[in-house]
Design an enzyme around this catalytic site. Sequence first.
Site, PDB file in Angstrom:
ATOM      1  N   LYS A 173       0.836  -1.196   0.000  1.00 34.99           N
ATOM      2  CA  LYS A 173       0.000   0.000   0.000  1.00 34.99           C
ATOM      3  C   LYS A 173       0.872   1.247   0.000  1.00 34.99           C
ATOM      4  CE  LYS A 173      -2.064   2.843   2.866  1.00 34.99           C
ATOM      5  NZ  LYS A 173      -2.195   3.961   1.937  1.00 34.99           N
ATOM      6  N   GLU A 248       9.624   1.722  10.758  1.00 32.24           N
ATOM      7  CA  GLU A 248      10.578   2.829  10.585  1.00 32.24           C
ATOM      8  C   GLU A 248       9.763   4.098  10.756  1.00 32.24           C
ATOM      9  OE1 GLU A 248      12.700   5.534   9.957  1.00 32.24           O
ATOM     10  OE2 GLU A 248      12.400   5.219   7.817  1.00 32.24           O
ATOM     11  N   CYS A 282      12.932  11.622   6.881  1.00 33.64           N
ATOM     12  CA  CYS A 282      13.041  11.239   8.288  1.00 33.64           C
ATOM     13  C   CYS A 282      14.466  11.433   8.801  1.00 33.64           C
ATOM     14  CB  CYS A 282      12.570   9.801   8.485  1.00 33.64           C
ATOM     15  SG  CYS A 282      13.361   8.645   7.376  1.00 33.64           S
ATOM     16  N   GLU A 384       8.170  15.908  16.218  1.00 32.02           N
ATOM     17  CA  GLU A 384       8.590  15.896  14.812  1.00 32.02           C
ATOM     18  C   GLU A 384       7.730  16.875  14.010  1.00 32.02           C
ATOM     19  OE1 GLU A 384       7.802  12.385  12.406  1.00 32.02           O
ATOM     20  OE2 GLU A 384       9.774  12.575  11.491  1.00 32.02           O
TER      21      GLU A 384
END
Length: 480
Positions: A173, A248, A282, A384
């Site tokens: 996906k 992750e 990231c 973040e």
Amino acid sequence: MDLILNLMDGVSMPAVSNAWIDVYEPATGAVLARLPDSDERDVELAYLAADRALAGWKAMGREGRSNVLLRLAQLIEDDLEAFAQLESKDNGKPLALARKVDIPRAVANFRFFATAILHFPSEAHVMDDVAVNWTDRQPIGVVGCISPWNLPLYLFTWKIAPALAAGNCVVAKPSEVTPCTAHRLSTLCARAGMPSGVLNIVHGLGPKVGAAITAHPGIPAISFTGGTRTGAEIARVAAPMFKKLSLELGGKNPVLVFDDCDMEEALSTTVRSSFTNQGQICLCGSRILVHERIYARFRDAFVSRVEQLRVGDPTSPDSDLGAVVSRDHMEKVLSYIDLARTEGGKVLCGGTRVQLEGALSGGWYIAPTVIEGLGPQCRTNQEEIFGPVVTLQSFTSDEEAIALANSTPYGLAAVIWTTDLKRSHRVARAINAGIVWVNCWMVRDLRTPFGGMKQSGVGREGGVDALRFFTEAKNICIKL
Ligand code: TXE
């Protein structure tokens, strides 16, 4: 307008629901394509196709599978320019970046794992004259791969390439925000000689398609890259089913600039590590920690370079930054800049949306932003942001630098700038992060373990780690 289709058992088709979702072009804010609004029924069809294809794919052996993946790599490379244009249009990233990084790295992912599987060893442990143990590593079966929007084709292939090379069939996906290049890839699979059902791509929303893959009892392993909150939800659903998980997740990466660094290199690379892909990687460094002796000098030079960065049309070679990925994301990033101000931060440059002209006036652009004056525990320095926003803090000793680096719930990556060899070893080992770069950033060897500590994830991708994740190890003990 383009129509994105699912890849099911080798056939491109709409969702069972026949419903569609709009995909937007970040550079203009206009609708670019429509993708299938799939649900658990499509996931079930994809699973059944993958399960049927398993025996044949495994029987092709390592070399057979390797050849298919090498051909697929070549087909993408032959079509690199079209892929790069599509990635830039779908994501808002500069076309030059898609040409140089995203698509070449997607090609490299296939080439790397197509050949890595040929060299993937089985260990043997001999017990003197008693017995010999050998480790048999078989493919797991049907595995799920769920990927994000920031490096769409690059991270999609980073998962499906090792999964397929190891002999699994895949239900994948891609992010609903950036589905275009995965769709283009799906049109090449048959030409590469990949049997139907080996790779199935189900487009749609995370809470429908991603959740159905996670909860499917026939899919015992999930490889996921995305937000930490989504990762926690996947872990919550998958844990009672004892699924294998590779997660992750996010980061809040520190960049440590010591007073013995090569200033020029530290400055130019820190501009890149802060703002490449609009800060939506990231691995981008978002907390820049500078020794107080060089703080003012570094800050002034850094800000003056950041002020020269050009935000503009992603297709223009003059643009250093393109658009951020969506309106929602732009608003989230801008809300963090407001928060930083409320927390007492001083915006040294940027800090606002950039309004472009003409066709680009509806696009989602943010000026690269540098903030100082905030303590380590405020939300701006803890959460973040995942956009073109960095903060500056100063430190007075190695110990303080390490404590600041380790002061968030994340532990993905860190960058250290120093010319002192001993310090580089000592500090690198003391930082709680899965990846530490010394005097460089984003230098990637696909053989190395890739992943994070703490809330940045579970498990490692890359090289042997990925092939181990996508296989089940069995010890076979034979008496001598
Ligand atoms: O990620 P999501 P989003 C971070 C970044 C960003 C935030 C949210 O901070 O602002 O995450 O981004 C699928 N079950 N990163 O919303 O939602 C979803 O459809 C199963 C860090 O895009 O985590 C997509 O395919 N799957 C990052 C994928 O998960 C679900 C990269 C990632 O989406 C799901 C991107 C569910 N319940 C964002 N809900 C990095 N570390 O590289 C969603 N998904």
